[in-house]
Enzyme design. Sequence first.
Site, PDB file in Angstrom:
ATOM      1  N   GLU A 198      92.974  38.102  60.379  1.00 58.56           N
ATOM      2  CA  GLU A 198      92.121  39.259  60.081  1.00 58.56           C
ATOM      3  C   GLU A 198      91.542  39.238  58.677  1.00 58.56           C
ATOM      4  O   GLU A 198      90.415  39.710  58.473  1.00 58.56           O
ATOM      5  CB  GLU A 198      92.880  40.568  60.327  1.00 58.56           C
ATOM      6  CG  GLU A 198      92.973  40.986  61.789  1.00 58.56           C
ATOM      7  CD  GLU A 198      94.050  40.250  62.582  1.00 58.56           C
ATOM      8  OE1 GLU A 198      94.816  39.485  61.956  1.00 58.56           O
ATOM      9  OE2 GLU A 198      94.111  40.411  63.807  1.00 58.56           O
TER      10      GLU A 198
ATOM     11  N   HIS B 159      99.668  50.184  67.797  1.00 54.90           N
ATOM     12  CA  HIS B 159      98.387  49.966  68.481  1.00 54.90           C
ATOM     13  C   HIS B 159      97.660  51.278  68.756  1.00 54.90           C
ATOM     14  O   HIS B 159      96.844  51.348  69.677  1.00 54.90           O
ATOM     15  CB  HIS B 159      98.598  49.295  69.844  1.00 54.90           C
ATOM     16  CG  HIS B 159      98.698  47.795  69.805  1.00 54.90           C
ATOM     17  ND1 HIS B 159      99.782  47.138  69.312  1.00 54.90           N
ATOM     18  CD2 HIS B 159      97.848  46.825  70.219  1.00 54.90           C
ATOM     19  CE1 HIS B 159      99.609  45.827  69.433  1.00 54.90           C
ATOM     20  NE2 HIS B 159      98.438  45.609  69.986  1.00 54.90           N
TER      21      HIS B 159
END
Lengths: 326, 327
Positions: A60, A129
């Site tokens: 990322e 999440h």
Amino acid sequence: MPETTYREAVRDCLAAAMRQDPDVFLMGEDIAEMGGSMGVTHGLLEEFGKERVRNTPISEAAIAGAGVGAAIQGMRPVVEIMYQDFITLSMEQIVLQAAKHRYMSGGQVSVPLTVRTQGGAGWSPGAQHAEQLEAWLCHVPGLKVVYPSTPEDASGLLWSSIYDDNTVVFFEHRTLYPIKANVPEALSPIELGKARVHREGSDVTIVAIGRLVHVALQVAEQATEEGISVEVLDPRTLLPLDEDAIINSVMKTNRCVVTHEAVTRMGFGAEIAALVQEKAFDYLDAPIERVGSKFTPIPFAPVMEQYVIPHEEDVMAAVKRTVARI
Amino acid sequence: MSRGVTKLEQPTRLSRETLVSFLEEMLLIRRFEEKVEERFRAGDLSGFLHVALGQEAVAVGVCRTLESDDVIASTHRAHHHCLAKGMTPNALMAELYGKLEGCSRGYGGSMHLYDLATGNLGANAVVGGGLPGIVGAALSFQLRGEPRIAVAFFGDGATNTGAFHESLNLAQLWSVPAVFVCENNHYAESTPSHQHMPITDLSRRAEAFGMHCVVVDGQDIEAVYLAATEATAHARAGNGPVFLVANTYRLTGHYVGDPQVYRPKGELRELRETQDPIPRLRELLGVDEESWSALEADVKATVEASVEFAKSGTDPRPEDALLNVYA
Ligand SMILES: Cc1ncc(C[n+]2csc(CCOP(=O)(O)OP(=O)(O)O)c2C)c(N)n1
């Protein structure tokens, strides 16, 4: 105007930009063959090829950072961070690099990068999440932050984000992907920094973002049955913020409820509450109410998860508390 | 101190008794995972589930070399590690059902399975998220002079994260007693490894840090066990960390419900026929039909019991969500 889902609206906008402009390209995890974990980039590999629809490793920091680097060269990359929870891993590149190059270079450098990400609770993925982190990004001078709640806004705002000369973090809500609306076939850009009044009303203004816009609209509908007239305003762009639209609305209704799915404490709603009391204090007939998630990580067990995140009842209760004050 | 790559081609034979116990454990994991898929499809389970069909030998082979006070960190694909490290099927299934009797009391779910009592420091939904903590756990064992080791499980995709590179570098620099177990199942979600890594030989990752590396066929439990024995002994003896690469295959989707559009046609069927560690071990042992049926029946009873246990478990109260935020 064809009916288009929020998911398709994002995809069609990406495709339109890529068709007209070779400088637009995509990077992200599993965005090619699989079409992204949410299916947003489905079909783009076939049309644009793997040079421009780039599957990346799970990296990322490098995904965001490579986007920054390409943007400085004048390209208009759109990178996807699969879940906004993982934008925490890109934060250095977004917050310390993308947001500051313009300033640190005394105005020489622009970073026209778009970072798309999605998330949201309500499906029990557990604590890593399901977060809503838009407020983190809104705290950073140099960034723009966009959070559309409808297909037509997603389309028009994504276009303006890609063509903005600053880095825009573009939030999508997981549960909104299937919703449908009429979206103009020819792309019609929506200026960043302009709020949208979804419904006019005279008793209370609900300032809502993301999924909660739809909740607020349901609340507004129900409230009419009880004789309460609710105005629903979606800022759509969180940074820069359309302060005038919010202030004008509250000056008319004299009451304000702010709602989002992120935790209430230090959330985007806190900024709205501060703004309204600064600029419309004399117009307020009731304390500003904030409705968001309780101050916990998102729990797994569905009964606990539902307890933590805000629902229609919570927004309705807040509306009633404000109108009960004279 | 040994450095470089050890390739274990001809493992010494383990006793039949040991291998039979491996078979039982692997079959339990297999049937448990299949039950999870079934219950998810039936609508019993919510959330995001990743099962480890095909990767059982790695979890069992590694965990059987560990002491009960050694610790592990796992990933989003965690059920096999948890069971192999000693979590009961009941506690695991109850967690998937979101019950208070679950290993994480319903707060965690499939990607956040904790069981401190069996040395399980937690599954982790962040790819690479568990590795730095394993360095810290191993460091604390080193500082306190304890003969324990810390083991991180992760996939090939995780070796592209910054956390992986920072952790291996630090672990080797400080020579902590850690073992990094890479379950190389050749895919990161939909992305085949040739699309996410410029190298094919993962041992070269370890070479970059001067770390001892062992590469093994992860579908051969005997080989995994022997490789892990070497790796854990190396770390425990104070010789520094080890990178253990187990080449394996995921014989199902990335998540339960994954349509696997990215897989070449026929790949899954071929892998199931040629790369399943369970029939391979059964064949090696020459288990006859009768014993196999008995084993299946035992395993089935355990798995069914876990579902019953989970279903009759206690739902948390909604407001329990406010607990456990702070110590
Ligand atoms: C930091 C981070 N980025 C992205 C994801 C989404 N994601 C979940 S699993 C996965 C693939 C992981 O691949 P690998 O490490 O090889 O493990 P495997 O799934 O093969 O067991 C991805 C991209 C994530 N969970 N965490």
